[in-house]
Design an enzyme around this catalytic site. Structure first.
Site, mmCIF file in Angstrom:
data_model
loop_
_atom_site.group_PDB
_atom_site.id
_atom_site.type_symbol
_atom_site.label_atom_id
_atom_site.label_comp_id
_atom_site.label_asym_id
_atom_site.label_seq_id
_atom_site.Cartn_x
_atom_site.Cartn_y
_atom_site.Cartn_z
ATOM 1 C CG HIS A 13 -30.720 -23.609 63.380
ATOM 2 N ND1 HIS A 13 -32.006 -23.332 63.765
ATOM 3 C CD2 HIS A 13 -30.616 -23.315 62.068
ATOM 4 C CE1 HIS A 13 -32.663 -22.891 62.697
ATOM 5 N NE2 HIS A 13 -31.860 -22.863 61.664
ATOM 6 C CG ASP A 56 -25.846 -21.793 55.653
ATOM 7 O OD1 ASP A 56 -26.373 -22.017 54.545
ATOM 8 O OD2 ASP A 56 -26.174 -20.853 56.382
HETATM 9 N N1 ACO Z 1 -19.545 -21.691 66.905
HETATM 10 C C1 ACO Z 1 -19.145 -21.636 68.204
HETATM 11 N N2 ACO Z 1 -20.001 -21.438 69.205
HETATM 12 C C2 ACO Z 1 -21.289 -21.281 68.896
HETATM 13 C C3 ACO Z 1 -21.757 -21.336 67.575
HETATM 14 C C4 ACO Z 1 -20.827 -21.559 66.561
HETATM 15 N N3 ACO Z 1 -21.205 -21.631 65.280
HETATM 16 N N4 ACO Z 1 -23.090 -21.159 67.552
HETATM 17 C C5 ACO Z 1 -23.455 -20.994 68.833
HETATM 18 N N5 ACO Z 1 -22.367 -21.067 69.629
HETATM 19 C C6 ACO Z 1 -22.355 -20.915 71.088
HETATM 20 C C7 ACO Z 1 -22.314 -19.443 71.440
HETATM 21 O O1 ACO Z 1 -20.991 -18.943 71.543
HETATM 22 C C8 ACO Z 1 -23.070 -19.410 72.736
HETATM 23 O O2 ACO Z 1 -22.206 -19.874 73.743
HETATM 24 P P1 ACO Z 1 -22.202 -19.189 75.195
HETATM 25 O O3 ACO Z 1 -23.591 -19.426 75.751
HETATM 26 O O4 ACO Z 1 -21.103 -19.871 75.920
HETATM 27 O O5 ACO Z 1 -21.931 -17.725 74.951
HETATM 28 C C9 ACO Z 1 -24.146 -20.475 72.531
HETATM 29 O O6 ACO Z 1 -23.576 -21.395 71.595
HETATM 30 C C10 ACO Z 1 -25.463 -19.904 71.988
HETATM 31 O O7 ACO Z 1 -25.166 -19.209 70.773
HETATM 32 P P2 ACO Z 1 -25.942 -17.920 70.257
HETATM 33 O O8 ACO Z 1 -25.085 -17.211 69.261
HETATM 34 O O9 ACO Z 1 -26.476 -17.139 71.415
HETATM 35 O O10 ACO Z 1 -27.166 -18.627 69.521
HETATM 36 P P3 ACO Z 1 -28.234 -17.897 68.611
HETATM 37 O O11 ACO Z 1 -29.435 -18.742 68.643
HETATM 38 O O12 ACO Z 1 -28.367 -16.470 68.983
HETATM 39 O O13 ACO Z 1 -27.548 -17.921 67.161
HETATM 40 C C11 ACO Z 1 -26.730 -18.731 65.106
HETATM 41 C C12 ACO Z 1 -27.787 -18.899 66.218
HETATM 42 C C13 ACO Z 1 -26.719 -17.289 64.590
HETATM 43 C C14 ACO Z 1 -27.057 -19.654 63.947
HETATM 44 C C15 ACO Z 1 -25.344 -19.106 65.713
HETATM 45 O O14 ACO Z 1 -25.331 -20.472 66.077
HETATM 46 C C16 ACO Z 1 -24.196 -18.804 64.755
HETATM 47 O O15 ACO Z 1 -23.707 -17.665 64.727
HETATM 48 N N6 ACO Z 1 -23.758 -19.826 63.934
HETATM 49 C C17 ACO Z 1 -22.715 -19.578 62.960
HETATM 50 C C18 ACO Z 1 -23.310 -18.931 61.711
HETATM 51 C C19 ACO Z 1 -24.158 -19.879 60.904
HETATM 52 O O16 ACO Z 1 -23.779 -21.021 60.653
HETATM 53 N N7 ACO Z 1 -25.325 -19.384 60.465
HETATM 54 C C20 ACO Z 1 -26.267 -20.144 59.617
HETATM 55 C C21 ACO Z 1 -27.529 -20.465 60.387
HETATM 56 S S1 ACO Z 1 -28.646 -21.405 59.398
HETATM 57 C C22 ACO Z 1 -29.247 -20.260 58.345
HETATM 58 O O17 ACO Z 1 -29.424 -19.107 58.635
HETATM 59 C C23 ACO Z 1 -29.564 -20.713 56.991
#
Ligand code: ACO
Length: 375
Positions: free
Chosen positions: A261, A312
Site C-alpha cells: 500500500h 483487497d
Molecule cells: N507484491 C510484490 N511486491 C510488491 C508489492 C506486491 N503486491 N507491492 C509492493 N511491492 C514491492 C515493489 O516491487 C517494490 O519493491 P522494490 O523497491 O524492490 O522495487 C516495493 O515493494 C515498493 O512498491 P511500489 O509498487 O513502488 O509501491 P507503490 O506505493 O508505488 O504501490 C501498490 C502501491 C500499487 C498498492 C502496490 O503495492 C501494488 O501494486 N500492490 C498490488 C495491487 C494491489 O493490491 N492494489 C490494491 C491497493 S489498495 C486499493 O487501491 C483499494
C-alpha cells in the site's frame, strides 16, 4: 523546474487539506471525521456513514430516518439508464457498464442544468442510491435474468443483495455486507478520489467527476485488485501449492495482488476486520478453503518480505462466500466508495482552487524545425 523536488507517483506529497478522512500509515489507523473505522464498522449502518462523511456529524435518529427515506426513494433508475444497461453486449466489463451508466444518469438527473452546491448535494444522494441499482441491474441482465426492483423496506446493504439475487439476504450476510460497505466508504486521496477532486476542481458537474473516479477505480493497481486476488487463489489451487507458486511469482518480480500500500506501512486496518469476517462466513458455510488459502499466502509473503495485506486481500473471499460473482467485486467497491467520492467532490466545491501541478520536463530542447517536405 529542475530545482523543484519531484516525487514519482506523488508519494507522500500533500496535495490539499481535507476534513473527511485520516490515515495513520505507521500505526495502521483509519478515521472518518474523527471516528475510528473499527467503531463504525461494528456499530453503524452504511447510511449513517454516508451522512457522517457528507455532514461531518453522525445523525441522530430522526435525522437518519429522514436521510434514509430520501435516499431510499431515489433508488429507481431513469428509464434511459435502465434501457442502456439492458442493451449492452453480454461481454461488457461491469465497470465499463457502471462508468457509462453514471455518465448517462447525469443527463437525465432532474438537476442536470443546475451546478449549485445544493443541486450537487442532491445529485450525490441520487448516485449513492442508484449506483447499487445500476450494478445489480446490469449483473441480472448479464446472467440472463430480469432485474429486481429495489425494495424500500430494506437497508441499502440488504437491498443490494436482494436486487442481485431476488431473495432477502440472511441476517449474517446483510451484516457483513454492511460492514464491508462501511470499510470501503472513504480513504483520503486514493487514486480514484484524487481523480474525482481534480475533475471537480475545474467546477464541472458532479457526474463528470464521478465518471472519472469510476474509470480510475477499475485499474488492477487500485479497486481491480480484489478480483485479481481470487484469480490468484484459483491459479494456486491448493494450500500445498502456495509456497512454490509464490516463490516462482516473487522470483519473476510479479506483484502479489492484495499486498502493499502506498500509505500503510503495516497491516491495513480494513484487512484486519475483513479477515475476521472471511473466517466467520467461511465457518458458517463450512467452507474455510478461501480463508485457509489466504492465510497460507499471507504467512508465506510475510516470511519473505515486509509486505502487508491491504483491503483487497480479504474482501473478495467475503463477497465470494456471499455468492457475489468475482466480476462484481470492483463494482461493489464503487457501491461503497461513491460515498467518499461525493464527500470529497462536495468538499472541493466548498473550497475550490483548480488543481494544476507541473511536470519535470525531460524531453529535448531547442530543436531546429524541419518543414514536412524536407523530413
Ligand atoms: N507484491 C510484490 N511486491 C510488491 C508489492 C506486491 N503486491 N507491492 C509492493 N511491492 C514491492 C515493489 O516491487 C517494490 O519493491 P522494490 O523497491 O524492490 O522495487 C516495493 O515493494 C515498493 O512498491 P511500489 O509498487 O513502488 O509501491 P507503490 O506505493 O508505488 O504501490 C501498490 C502501491 C500499487 C498498492 C502496490 O503495492 C501494488 O501494486 N500492490 C498490488 C495491487 C494491489 O493490491 N492494489 C490494491 C491497493 S489498495 C486499493 O487501491 C483499494
Amino acid at each position: 523546474m529542475s530545482d523543484v523536488e519531484f516525487k514519482e507517483g506523488l508519494e507522500d506529497v500533500v496535495a490539499g487539506t481535507s476534513e473527511i478522512c485520516f490515515i495513520d500509515g505507521k500505526e495502521g489507523r483509519l478515521v472518518y471525521r474523527g471516528y475510528s473505522v473499527e467503531d463504525l464498522a461494528e456499530q453503524t449502518s452504511f447510511e449513517e456513514v454516508v451522512y457522517l462523511l457528507w455532514e461531518g456529524q453522525l445523525p441522530n435518529r430522526s435525522q437518519l430516518q429522514d436521510f434514509t427515506k430520501t435516499l431510499t426513494a431515489m433508488r429507481p433508475l431513469a428509464q434511459p439508464v435502465y434501457d442502456l444497461l439492458m442493451s449492452l453486449p453480454d461481454d461488457t466489463n461491469p465497470m465499463d457498464a457502471l462508468r457509462t451508466a453514471v455518465s448517462l444518469a447525469g443527463i437525465y438527473d432532474p438537476d442536470s442544468h443546475d451546478n449549485s452546491y445544493e443541486a450537487s448535494y442532491r445529485k450525490a444522494m441520487r448516485l449513492v442510491a442508484q449506483v447499487p441499482t445500476m450494478v445489480a441491474a446490469f449483473e441480472r441482465h448479464h446472467q440472463g435474468h430480469d432485474p429486481v426492483a429495489p425494495d424500500a423496506q430494506l437497508s441499502l446493504a440488504e437491498n443490494f443483495l436482494y436486487m442481485l439475487t431476488g431473495k432477502r439476504p440472511p441476517a449474517l450476510d446483510a451484516h457483513v455486507f454492511n460492514t464491508a460497505l462501511v470499510l470501503h466508504a472513504d480513504h483520503e486521496l486514493n487514486a480514484s478520489t484524487f481523480a474525482a477532486r481534480v475533475t471537480a476542481a475545474t467546477l464541472t458537474d458532479l457526474y463528470s467527476a464521478v465518471t472519472s473516479a469510476v474509470g480510475t477505480l477499475k485499474g488492477p493497481l487500485h479497486g481491480g485488485a480484489n478480483e485479481q486476488v481470487m484469480v490468484m487463489l484459483e491459479k494456486i489451487g491448493t494450500v500445498d501449492n502456495v509456497k512454490p507458486w509464490l516463490d516462482h511469482a516473487l522470483a519473476n518480480r510479479e506483484k502479489i495482488m492484495g499486498f502493499g500500500h502506498r500509505v500503510y506501512k503495516t497491516e491495513d486496518p480494513r484487512a484486519t476486520i475483513l479477515r475476521r469476517l472471511s473466517h466467520d462466513l467461511g465457518e458458517k458455510a463450512q467452507n474455510l478453503h478461501y480463508y485457509d488459502m489466504l492465510e497460507a499466502v499471507r504467512q508465506h509473503i510475510q516470511a519473505k518480505k515486509a509486505l502487508y495485506p491491504n483491503v483487497d486481500f480479504y474482501s473478495g473471499s467475503v463477497y465470494a462466500l456471499m455468492g457475489i460473482p468475482s466480476e462484481l467485486f470492483t463494482p461493489v467497491f464503487a457501491v461503497s466508495r461513491i460515498a467518499g467520492w461525493t464527500a470529497h467532490i462536495l468538499e472541493q466545491y466548498r473550497h475550490n482552487r483548480i488543481i494544476r501541478p507541473r511536470a519535470d520536463y525531460t524531453g529535448p530542447e531547442h530543436r531546429t524545425f524541419v518543414p514536412l517536405d524536407q523530413r
